[in-house]
Design a protein around this motif. Sequence first.
Motif, PDB file in Angstrom:
ATOM      1  N   ASN A   1       0.564  -1.097  -0.129  1.00 52.60           N
ATOM      2  CA  ASN A   1      -0.090  -0.030   0.111  1.00 52.60           C
ATOM      3  C   ASN A   1       0.849   1.340  -0.090  1.00 52.60           C
ATOM      4  O   ASN A   1       0.505   2.194  -0.610  1.00 52.60           O
ATOM      5  CB  ASN A   1      -0.957   0.106   1.079  1.00 52.60           C
ATOM      6  N   GLY A   2       1.907   1.115   0.610  1.00 52.12           N
ATOM      7  CA  GLY A   2       2.918   2.264   0.703  1.00 52.12           C
ATOM      8  C   GLY A   2       3.523   2.733  -0.580  1.00 52.12           C
ATOM      9  O   GLY A   2       3.542   4.069  -1.215  1.00 52.12           O
ATOM     10  N   PHE A   3       3.911   1.610  -1.421  1.00 53.63           N
ATOM     11  CA  PHE A   3       4.433   1.898  -2.683  1.00 53.63           C
ATOM     12  C   PHE A   3       3.424   2.348  -3.750  1.00 53.63           C
ATOM     13  O   PHE A   3       3.527   3.377  -4.457  1.00 53.63           O
ATOM     14  CB  PHE A   3       5.021   0.463  -3.391  1.00 53.63           C
ATOM     15  N   GLN A   4       2.134   2.028  -3.426  1.00 57.09           N
ATOM     16  CA  GLN A   4       1.094   2.287  -4.202  1.00 57.09           C
ATOM     17  C   GLN A   4       0.637   3.800  -3.879  1.00 57.09           C
ATOM     18  O   GLN A   4       0.304   4.718  -4.798  1.00 57.09           O
ATOM     19  CB  GLN A   4      -0.237   1.489  -4.059  1.00 57.09           C
ATOM     20  N   PHE A   5       0.724   4.094  -2.657  1.00 56.18           N
ATOM     21  CA  PHE A   5       0.457   5.617  -2.115  1.00 56.18           C
ATOM     22  C   PHE A   5       1.456   6.639  -2.736  1.00 56.18           C
ATOM     23  O   PHE A   5       0.745   7.505  -3.211  1.00 56.18           O
ATOM     24  CB  PHE A   5       0.692   5.530  -0.766  1.00 56.18           C
ATOM     25  N   LEU A   6       2.828   6.329  -2.981  1.00 60.78           N
ATOM     26  CA  LEU A   6       3.410   7.182  -3.670  1.00 60.78           C
ATOM     27  C   LEU A   6       3.103   7.507  -5.009  1.00 60.78           C
ATOM     28  O   LEU A   6       3.442   8.631  -5.320  1.00 60.78           O
ATOM     29  CB  LEU A   6       5.040   6.655  -3.475  1.00 60.78           C
TER      30      LEU A   6
ATOM     31  N   ILE B   1       3.378  -2.499  -6.846  1.00 58.60           N
ATOM     32  CA  ILE B   1       3.072  -1.646  -7.886  1.00 58.60           C
ATOM     33  C   ILE B   1       2.365  -2.377  -9.130  1.00 58.60           C
ATOM     34  O   ILE B   1       3.017  -3.283  -9.660  1.00 58.60           O
ATOM     35  CB  ILE B   1       3.945  -0.594  -8.134  1.00 58.60           C
ATOM     36  N   THR B   2       1.427  -2.099  -9.586  1.00 58.75           N
ATOM     37  CA  THR B   2       0.821  -2.305 -10.898  1.00 58.75           C
ATOM     38  C   THR B   2       0.879  -1.952 -12.175  1.00 58.75           C
ATOM     39  O   THR B   2       1.422  -0.550 -12.133  1.00 58.75           O
ATOM     40  CB  THR B   2      -0.992  -2.756 -10.727  1.00 58.75           C
ATOM     41  N   ALA B   3       1.027  -2.427 -13.254  1.00 52.40           N
ATOM     42  CA  ALA B   3       1.087  -1.763 -14.605  1.00 52.40           C
ATOM     43  C   ALA B   3       0.316  -0.402 -14.733  1.00 52.40           C
ATOM     44  O   ALA B   3       0.687   0.594 -15.190  1.00 52.40           O
ATOM     45  CB  ALA B   3       1.010  -2.709 -15.693  1.00 52.40           C
ATOM     46  N   GLU B   4      -1.178  -0.769 -14.379  1.00 51.34           N
ATOM     47  CA  GLU B   4      -1.945   0.646 -14.580  1.00 51.34           C
ATOM     48  C   GLU B   4      -1.872   1.583 -13.582  1.00 51.34           C
ATOM     49  O   GLU B   4      -2.000   2.626 -14.197  1.00 51.34           O
ATOM     50  CB  GLU B   4      -3.476  -0.103 -14.225  1.00 51.34           C
ATOM     51  N   GLN B   5      -1.281   1.367 -12.442  1.00 54.73           N
ATOM     52  CA  GLN B   5      -0.904   2.381 -11.615  1.00 54.73           C
ATOM     53  C   GLN B   5       0.259   3.216 -12.289  1.00 54.73           C
ATOM     54  O   GLN B   5       0.392   4.504 -12.213  1.00 54.73           O
ATOM     55  CB  GLN B   5      -0.280   1.837 -10.330  1.00 54.73           C
ATOM     56  N   ILE B   6       1.177   2.393 -12.746  1.00 57.08           N
ATOM     57  CA  ILE B   6       2.487   3.213 -13.374  1.00 57.08           C
ATOM     58  C   ILE B   6       2.075   3.991 -14.483  1.00 57.08           C
ATOM     59  O   ILE B   6       2.523   5.092 -14.783  1.00 57.08           O
ATOM     60  CB  ILE B   6       3.350   2.187 -13.893  1.00 57.08           C
ATOM     61  N   ILE B   7       1.196   3.435 -15.573  1.00 54.36           N
ATOM     62  CA  ILE B   7       0.840   4.075 -16.558  1.00 54.36           C
ATOM     63  C   ILE B   7      -0.120   5.286 -16.405  1.00 54.36           C
ATOM     64  O   ILE B   7      -0.060   6.387 -16.868  1.00 54.36           O
ATOM     65  CB  ILE B   7      -0.229   3.077 -17.465  1.00 54.36           C
TER      66      ILE B   7
ATOM     67  N   PRO C   1       3.234   7.064 -25.412  1.00 52.11           N
ATOM     68  CA  PRO C   1       3.292   6.183 -26.529  1.00 52.11           C
ATOM     69  C   PRO C   1       2.680   4.628 -26.330  1.00 52.11           C
ATOM     70  O   PRO C   1       2.888   3.957 -25.315  1.00 52.11           O
ATOM     71  CB  PRO C   1       4.842   6.022 -26.669  1.00 52.11           C
ATOM     72  N   GLU C   2       1.900   4.213 -27.338  1.00 49.11           N
ATOM     73  CA  GLU C   2       1.145   2.994 -27.162  1.00 49.11           C
ATOM     74  C   GLU C   2       1.847   1.900 -26.957  1.00 49.11           C
ATOM     75  O   GLU C   2       1.581   0.882 -26.092  1.00 49.11           O
ATOM     76  CB  GLU C   2       0.142   2.843 -28.121  1.00 49.11           C
ATOM     77  N   ASN C   3       3.097   1.813 -27.505  1.00 47.09           N
ATOM     78  CA  ASN C   3       4.122   0.657 -27.693  1.00 47.09           C
ATOM     79  C   ASN C   3       4.633   0.418 -26.143  1.00 47.09           C
ATOM     80  O   ASN C   3       4.861  -0.722 -25.825  1.00 47.09           O
ATOM     81  CB  ASN C   3       5.248   0.644 -28.789  1.00 47.09           C
ATOM     82  N   VAL C   4       4.916   1.598 -25.525  1.00 43.09           N
ATOM     83  CA  VAL C   4       5.433   1.623 -24.169  1.00 43.09           C
ATOM     84  C   VAL C   4       4.298   1.141 -23.041  1.00 43.09           C
ATOM     85  O   VAL C   4       4.593   0.070 -22.428  1.00 43.09           O
ATOM     86  CB  VAL C   4       5.818   3.096 -23.568  1.00 43.09           C
ATOM     87  N   THR C   5       3.061   1.615 -23.249  1.00 42.30           N
ATOM     88  CA  THR C   5       1.891   1.047 -22.430  1.00 42.30           C
ATOM     89  C   THR C   5       1.648  -0.436 -22.650  1.00 42.30           C
ATOM     90  O   THR C   5       1.464  -1.010 -21.613  1.00 42.30           O
ATOM     91  CB  THR C   5       0.765   2.091 -22.331  1.00 42.30           C
ATOM     92  N   ASP C   6       1.807  -0.659 -23.864  1.00 45.55           N
ATOM     93  CA  ASP C   6       1.338  -2.216 -24.158  1.00 45.55           C
ATOM     94  C   ASP C   6       2.519  -3.236 -23.423  1.00 45.55           C
ATOM     95  O   ASP C   6       2.179  -4.250 -23.171  1.00 45.55           O
ATOM     96  CB  ASP C   6       1.354  -2.397 -25.650  1.00 45.55           C
ATOM     97  N   GLN C   7       3.782  -2.605 -23.731  1.00 43.19           N
ATOM     98  CA  GLN C   7       4.822  -3.720 -23.255  1.00 43.19           C
ATOM     99  C   GLN C   7       4.812  -3.358 -21.818  1.00 43.19           C
ATOM    100  O   GLN C   7       5.399  -4.517 -21.154  1.00 43.19           O
ATOM    101  CB  GLN C   7       6.287  -2.960 -23.766  1.00 43.19           C
ATOM    102  N   ILE C   8       4.484  -2.636 -21.005  1.00 47.40           N
ATOM    103  CA  ILE C   8       4.383  -2.313 -19.581  1.00 47.40           C
ATOM    104  C   ILE C   8       3.293  -3.459 -19.257  1.00 47.40           C
ATOM    105  O   ILE C   8       3.681  -4.314 -18.234  1.00 47.40           O
ATOM    106  CB  ILE C   8       4.140  -0.953 -19.131  1.00 47.40           C
TER     107      ILE C   8
END
Length: 317
Positions: free
Chosen positions: A111-116, A270-276, A295-302
């Motif tokens: 939760n702490g990592f997601q909080f940041l 941390i999830t991919a969606e949180q990073i994006i 860029p779409e190629n970056v989000t798809d690859q994540i």
Amino acid sequence: MLEITRMVLKVLLLWLLFRKFHESTSWSNSISFCCSGCLPREPLPFSVTGRLPTLVELENYALDQWECFLLQLINSSQVEKGTTFSSSMMKTFQRGLLSSRDGEAAKLSENGFQFLLMETNAQLWYIMREYISSAEERGVDPTDLISFLLELSFHTQGAAYSLSTLTEVQRVAIMDLMELGLVKLQQGRKDSWFIPTKLATNLSSSLSDSAASKEGIVVVETNFRLYAYSASKLHCEILRLFSRVEYQLPNLIVGAITKESLYGAFDNGITAEQIISFLQQNAHPRVIDKIPIVPENVTDQIRLWENDRNRVEMVLS
């Protein structure tokens, strides 16, 4: 009349939000604190306070305090050792942001990592929710605390309010809120006062209002290179959570999103969606109007790297 109507609507909205955060509060108690004692108190006149910090100075102070708080969370071992946080604030952090085992230093929880990676206003609401939820453990009536926070959100940013008008519970709360940058304390010849910052008045604004007023710093290119136009150490440390920071110039952070850096982020919860979402919400103004922003190629690859990692699950034999 219109201004009164807006204030009533804000009170009702805030009451509903606070009621979610502390469901044990009864209907009758909630109505009583919303209808009595929540109107902002009168600010002190200039003849008492003299020169007060400008709004710019106050915003810089709040930003410095909030960044100090987040940096101490990232370097979570410092929270146990060289921290300036009060015991009540420490209990708030330990409820979900930090975890520790016997004999080990505290570490950020999932939760702490997601909080940041949250927006500042979302982080603020999270902290206030946990602060209220832990009130009874500190011997404080949650309704008294909610009432004061509700009142504080309607104070005028940059105005001075006497500490002598506060109850003991409110004085303790003010000291805790000062540590996070919600208020600034000042001492005069005969009186002391607190000055609400933008963080305090943001308690009465929506998350979307806060996000819309924030200027982003991040540019992501199709080759997975990442540029953040910032001199903030906090921004650098947050980017390290999911990217490889290569170097930092006086006003520019340069890094790259790699498979290894993302796997480290996924391991921390941390999830991919949180990073994006973080990259989109903090996009620099020169790319904010692009479709897509990242860029779409970056989000798809994540997302693909997250799926690859989740395909294999290690089980102890």
